[in-house]
Write a protein that holds these residues in place. Sequence first.
Motif, short mmCIF file in Angstrom:
data_model
loop_
_atom_site.label_atom_id
_atom_site.label_comp_id
_atom_site.label_asym_id
_atom_site.label_seq_id
_atom_site.Cartn_x
_atom_site.Cartn_y
_atom_site.Cartn_z
N MET A 124 0.83 -1.20 0.00
CA MET A 124 0.00 0.00 0.00
C MET A 124 0.87 1.26 0.00
SD MET A 124 -2.81 -1.25 2.84
CE MET A 124 -3.59 0.34 3.02
N LEU A 125 1.95 1.21 0.78
CA LEU A 125 2.85 2.36 0.85
C LEU A 125 3.57 2.57 -0.48
CD1 LEU A 125 3.70 4.48 2.94
CD2 LEU A 125 5.60 2.98 3.59
N ASP A 126 3.97 1.49 -1.14
CA ASP A 126 4.58 1.61 -2.47
C ASP A 126 3.65 2.33 -3.43
OD1 ASP A 126 6.93 0.32 -1.78
OD2 ASP A 126 6.30 -1.64 -2.55
N GLU A 127 2.39 1.90 -3.44
CA GLU A 127 1.42 2.52 -4.34
C GLU A 127 1.24 4.00 -4.02
OE1 GLU A 127 -3.34 2.62 -4.82
OE2 GLU A 127 -2.49 0.60 -4.64
N TYR A 128 1.17 4.32 -2.74
CA TYR A 128 1.03 5.71 -2.31
C TYR A 128 2.22 6.54 -2.78
CZ TYR A 128 0.64 9.75 0.82
OH TYR A 128 0.56 11.02 1.34
N TYR A 129 3.43 6.02 -2.57
CA TYR A 129 4.63 6.74 -3.01
C TYR A 129 4.61 6.96 -4.53
CZ TYR A 129 7.08 6.18 1.51
OH TYR A 129 7.47 6.25 2.83
N ASP A 130 4.20 5.94 -5.27
CA ASP A 130 4.15 6.08 -6.73
C ASP A 130 3.19 7.19 -7.14
OD1 ASP A 130 5.93 3.99 -6.94
OD2 ASP A 130 4.43 2.49 -7.51
N VAL A 131 2.03 7.24 -6.51
CA VAL A 131 1.05 8.28 -6.82
C VAL A 131 1.61 9.66 -6.46
CG1 VAL A 131 -1.23 9.20 -6.22
CG2 VAL A 131 -0.93 6.75 -6.58
N ARG A 132 2.29 9.74 -5.35
CA ARG A 132 2.84 11.00 -4.88
C ARG A 132 4.07 11.45 -5.68
NH1 ARG A 132 -0.48 14.22 -2.53
NH2 ARG A 132 -1.35 13.58 -0.54
N GLY A 133 4.73 10.51 -6.35
CA GLY A 133 5.98 10.86 -7.02
C GLY A 133 7.15 10.89 -6.05
N TRP A 134 7.09 9.98 -5.06
CA TRP A 134 8.15 9.87 -4.07
C TRP A 134 8.93 8.59 -4.30
CZ3 TRP A 134 5.04 11.08 1.07
CH2 TRP A 134 4.50 12.37 0.99
N ASP A 135 10.18 8.60 -3.92
CA ASP A 135 11.04 7.43 -4.11
C ASP A 135 10.58 6.28 -3.20
OD1 ASP A 135 13.86 6.44 -5.13
OD2 ASP A 135 13.76 5.95 -3.00
#
Length: 547
Positions: free
Chosen positions: A511-522
């Motif tokens: 879930m955190l990976d997906e969130y980071y991807d949406v945010r544009g975070w590493d």
Amino acid sequence: CFKSPLTNVWGESRCGGDWGPELKFAGYDFLILEGKAEKPVYLWICDENVEIRSAEHLAGKTIPETETTVKKEVGDYECKVVSIGPAAEKLVKFACIMSDYDRAAGRCGGGTVMASKNVKAIAVRGHGEIPVARPEEFLEAVEDAERAALEHPDRAWFMEGTVSFMEFIDNTGDLPTRYALTNHWGKSKKVYEELKEKFITAYSACFGCPLGCGIHTEAKMGKWGAPMCGGPEYETAAGFTAASLCEDVEALLRANYLCNIYGMDTISCSQVIAFAIECRERGWISDELLDGVDLRWGNAEAVVEMVEKIARREGLGDILAEGVRRAAKIIGKGAEELALHVKGLEMPYHDPRVAKTGALQYGTANRGMCHVHPHETYDVVHTPSFAETLVPYGLPKPPIDGYMEKGMGRITALVQDAGMTTEILGLCKFLVWAGLSLKRRAAILSAAVGWDVSDVELLKIAERVTNLQRCFNVREGVRRKDDMIPKRLREMPAYGPFSKKEAAIMDYEGMLDEYYDVRGWDRETGIPKREKLEELGLKDVADQLGV
């Protein structure tokens, strides 16, 4: 906003009441405190006149004593005051800033910051008008929003006070109980009915509000006694009942009153007490440290006594006053794994296992384990009428399955940005549940300042703010590991009607990976990528961080 003494990262807090509008009537948008006074002082702001006065005689005074004294000394009982209490002076890490006697800017230790600057209070009186760019358009936009709130079917809920939500929250598995060992108590209806029947004495509203969610209570007789004061709000009621399994409503009122007069965040205070009860149960706290306090589940007398000890930093209270993260480190013996916090901020009273957007909100919110800044993300699950308002911006059409995990990263980011718009505009979030749509927010802003800002543009501004706060935290050392939630909250509730396998959070990392991807975070570090920061006009910030 401030750097939190509790978390050492981004800190912010807000409260209702009249102090903010009064500052605006005096001609100011913001007040910035820099440095430290040599001796305790308070500020008196009356329109363009600003005085710094001695507050040495106010040392140790409670919130009501301080506010009453300051109003008398400035000679204006219509002025508005924010102040800190004895808990802040003792540098309790979750001391808050109080306004209008019992309104609390509660979380992150803002009161502790004021105390560190030797500022006891700030009084303000304003007599000016507030100009807007397009007055007729502004009035029309505000009246439209007000009509929407007055006609909204959920308005009646707010008018009973947030504590009236407690039964609904309990029945949906959203009430952390027995230090979040489970998420259903089953006794909230009884607590609220007794509170309403015997102790609620008045209802109130903040400046210009069409909802009016404030309540006032008083316990005139009985073992505890609590003079009339504001609250308890839902979070306070949940914290001093379900969290520690206490059913004594008068004890709840006493704890609420004590936190108000001493100036302490009721969420953090009740959480560290429930944490200590479980530590005692496990044999991690000695009788010597307890100093005669019978700290166990359901013992309301011990809970009230611990509120006093925390405010005064006595015995075990001195350790708990440091917040749960530091207290757990001092206690040791497994307490650090037990402690419910993210980034050092204690858990609020909403359970993420029945609405897993809440898990990501707890993990990634910039001030720590926060349910409301920038938004209560679980409400897209529990409140379909609210969820419908975000469908045009990419939210799946409700109902949304709170137990699902795939897709929650995108949903959480959207709801956070939508919530951040109210932060930017200085609006109460409750109005969002009563018809204050993104389009209405954009219309009010456009008319007030003379810009033409659309709802979509407002969301982009909010995304920029979210990333800027994140970059502040990155500068202070925050990385992916700091976005993890406690082990207990990833596990199935131990008992009760919501103790089922789908309540366990099986793939929080995913879930955190997906969130980071949406945010544009590493993904590895949680640091915003340069291309995202440049897209948001934050190239200078990217340069400073070296990303």
